[in-house]
Design a protein around this motif. Structure first.
Motif, PDB file in Angstrom:
ATOM      1  N   THR A 117      35.070  30.699  21.869  1.00 53.84           N
ATOM      2  CA  THR A 117      35.619  30.159  23.108  1.00 53.84           C
ATOM      3  C   THR A 117      34.831  28.926  23.511  1.00 53.84           C
ATOM      4  O   THR A 117      33.671  28.752  23.101  1.00 53.84           O
ATOM      5  CB  THR A 117      35.552  31.194  24.257  1.00 53.84           C
ATOM      6  OG1 THR A 117      34.185  31.555  24.487  1.00 53.84           O
ATOM      7  CG2 THR A 117      36.347  32.446  23.900  1.00 53.84           C
ATOM      8  N   ALA A 118      35.438  28.108  24.329  1.00 54.94           N
ATOM      9  CA  ALA A 118      34.799  26.850  24.723  1.00 54.94           C
ATOM     10  C   ALA A 118      33.771  27.034  25.817  1.00 54.94           C
ATOM     11  O   ALA A 118      32.916  26.168  26.026  1.00 54.94           O
ATOM     12  CB  ALA A 118      35.870  25.860  25.191  1.00 54.94           C
ATOM     13  N   SER A 170      29.974  27.886  21.591  1.00 55.57           N
ATOM     14  CA  SER A 170      30.404  26.487  21.537  1.00 55.57           C
ATOM     15  C   SER A 170      29.229  25.547  21.330  1.00 55.57           C
ATOM     16  O   SER A 170      29.402  24.411  20.895  1.00 55.57           O
ATOM     17  CB  SER A 170      31.162  26.114  22.813  1.00 55.57           C
ATOM     18  OG  SER A 170      30.315  26.190  23.940  1.00 55.57           O
ATOM     19  N   THR A 208      38.361  26.631  18.962  1.00 57.98           N
ATOM     20  CA  THR A 208      38.356  27.535  20.110  1.00 57.98           C
ATOM     21  C   THR A 208      39.741  28.085  20.433  1.00 57.98           C
ATOM     22  O   THR A 208      40.766  27.463  20.145  1.00 57.98           O
ATOM     23  CB  THR A 208      37.822  26.821  21.372  1.00 57.98           C
ATOM     24  OG1 THR A 208      38.717  25.756  21.734  1.00 57.98           O
ATOM     25  CG2 THR A 208      36.436  26.248  21.137  1.00 57.98           C
ATOM     26  N   GLU A 212      41.446  30.498  23.935  1.00 56.35           N
ATOM     27  CA  GLU A 212      41.130  30.929  25.298  1.00 56.35           C
ATOM     28  C   GLU A 212      41.374  32.430  25.419  1.00 56.35           C
ATOM     29  O   GLU A 212      42.475  32.917  25.175  1.00 56.35           O
ATOM     30  CB  GLU A 212      41.994  30.182  26.320  1.00 56.35           C
ATOM     31  CG  GLU A 212      41.587  30.462  27.760  1.00 56.35           C
ATOM     32  CD  GLU A 212      42.400  29.678  28.772  1.00 56.35           C
ATOM     33  OE1 GLU A 212      42.074  29.747  29.967  1.00 56.35           O
ATOM     34  OE2 GLU A 212      43.369  29.002  28.356  1.00 56.35           O
TER      35      GLU A 212
END
Length: 372
Positions: free
Chosen positions: A38-39, A44, A56, A58
């Motif tokens: 995920t970002a 990340s 990535t 969400e």
């Protein structure tokens, strides 16, 4: 050969995955590796820093509450989950992996489930003695399940037999030498060394329980002690300074904000006190250290307690639950252990017997065996 890793959320998930991916890359020139995370979590940053390609999706986890805020969050999570499956399929179609590997965290769920539906070989690794919800679900679907400790097996209903692989431990810890480490830290031959820490951020209950113990130890000089208050424990550094600690030192006691030479400190220690995260316990086992564990009660599934009990049930460590933690309880256990060298050595040997020091090789072997 293309391998897709899915993991994220905490260092406990990410670092073992990076250790295995690095090992595969070092030993297979044709390996192409991609991570999905995920970002907005630490993967990340950690994954690109390790030199791996990173994409990535969400996704978020569900909250176990019926409050309006939690219900709203969970509705958004369902919507993200549906979207994440599509995002995962798009990345998989573009990368065309030979095998997909999950190392835990919410991100593993949609990626591995999508890979299963697409007929791609899959495997997961569970770090804790009590598996998380994501891996409990995935174990029923993936081709191979790998565990850090045997104790996790009874909580799973795997499609295929599981394999205990252990958890990768940093190479510098495996190479550390006790005598050299004690010389570096100026620990006298006739003194025990106690090492205590509550993780990189610190643990306030541990800092509070340790406070009087450290003050007394600084005066008595019975044993040496290195304690980390953590990056959130600055208030305790100020308190120690007011009590006569100069640059964090007084007598045989040293108080730090953060331990940046853990390999040296752990190698030199005779007794380790701390939380019960999977990575910390694997390091304690690999180095054969006696330990007093104070599991964090604030983690999902209370998995640190189950991690700690894996050692306790093998006479390889001791546990004090946070609800029972006081300076006196902790002091009594420290004194009891340091007064009985035979017991201390027995605990060390039992901890060492639990160690799996070739876990990178074991995990990599299983992953590569799935490549068609």
């Amino acid at each position: 050969m293309k391998i897709l890793f899915a993991t994220g959320g905490t260092a406990g998930h990410i670092n073992p995955a990076l250790a295995v991916a690095s090992y595969i890359r070092e030993n297979n020139n044709d390996a192409q590796i991609l991570f999905i995370g995920t970002a907005d979590h630490m993967e990340s940053r950690l994954v690109p820093e390790a030199g791996f390609d990173f994409k990535t999706i969400e996704i978020s986890g569900f909250r176990r509450s019926f409050s309006p805020k939690a219900i709203s969050h969970n509705i958004k999570t369902v919507m993200r989950l549906m979207k994440a499956s599509g995002e995962s399929k798009k990345i998989i179609n573009e990368f065309k992996p030979d095998v997909v590997v999950g190392f835990g965290g919410y991100v593993s769920g949609p990626v591995l489930q999508t890979a299963v539906k697409m007929g791609i070989p899959t495997c997961i690794h569970e770090q804790n003695a009590f598996p998380g919800i994501t891996n409990k679900t995935l174990a029923k679907e993936v081709d191979r399940v790998m565990l850090t400790v045997e104790d996790a097996k009874k909580h799973l209903e795997p499609k295929n037999p599981v394999e205990v692989t252990g958890l990768p431990v940093r190479g510098e810890l495996l190479k550390a030498d006790r005598d050299l480490a004690r010389a570096q830290l100026n620990i006298p031959d006739d003194k025990y060394l106690v090492l205590s820490f509550g993780g990189s951020l610190g643990a306030k209950p541990l800092n509070e329980a340790m406070y009087d113990i450290l003050l007394d130890s600084a005066e008595s000089g019975k044993y040496c002690h290195i304690h980390s208050v953590g990056t959130n424990g600055s208030e305790f550094l100020d308190k120690f300074k007011a009590d006569g600690f100069a640059d964090g030192r007084k007598g045989t006691v040293e108080v730090r904000q953060y331990i940046d030479n853990m390999d040296v400190c752990m190698a030199a220690a005779d007794l380790v006190i701390g939380r019960a995260g999977a990575s910390s316990l694997s390091e304690i086992e690999a180095m054969g250290k006696a330990s007093i564990l104070i599991p964090s009660p604030y983690v999902a599934e209370n998995h640190q307690f189950h991690n700690a009990m894996a050692l306790v049930n093998r006479n390889a460590g001791f546990v004090i639950e946070e609800k029972d933690l006081t300076s006196q309880v902790l002091r009594n256990k420290i004194d009891e252990l340091l007064a009985d060298n035979i017991k201390l050595k027995e605990i060390e040997n039992n901890a060492k017997a639990m160690a799996i020091t070739d876990s990178r090789e074991r995990i990599a072997g299983i992953i590569l065996s799935l490549v068609k």
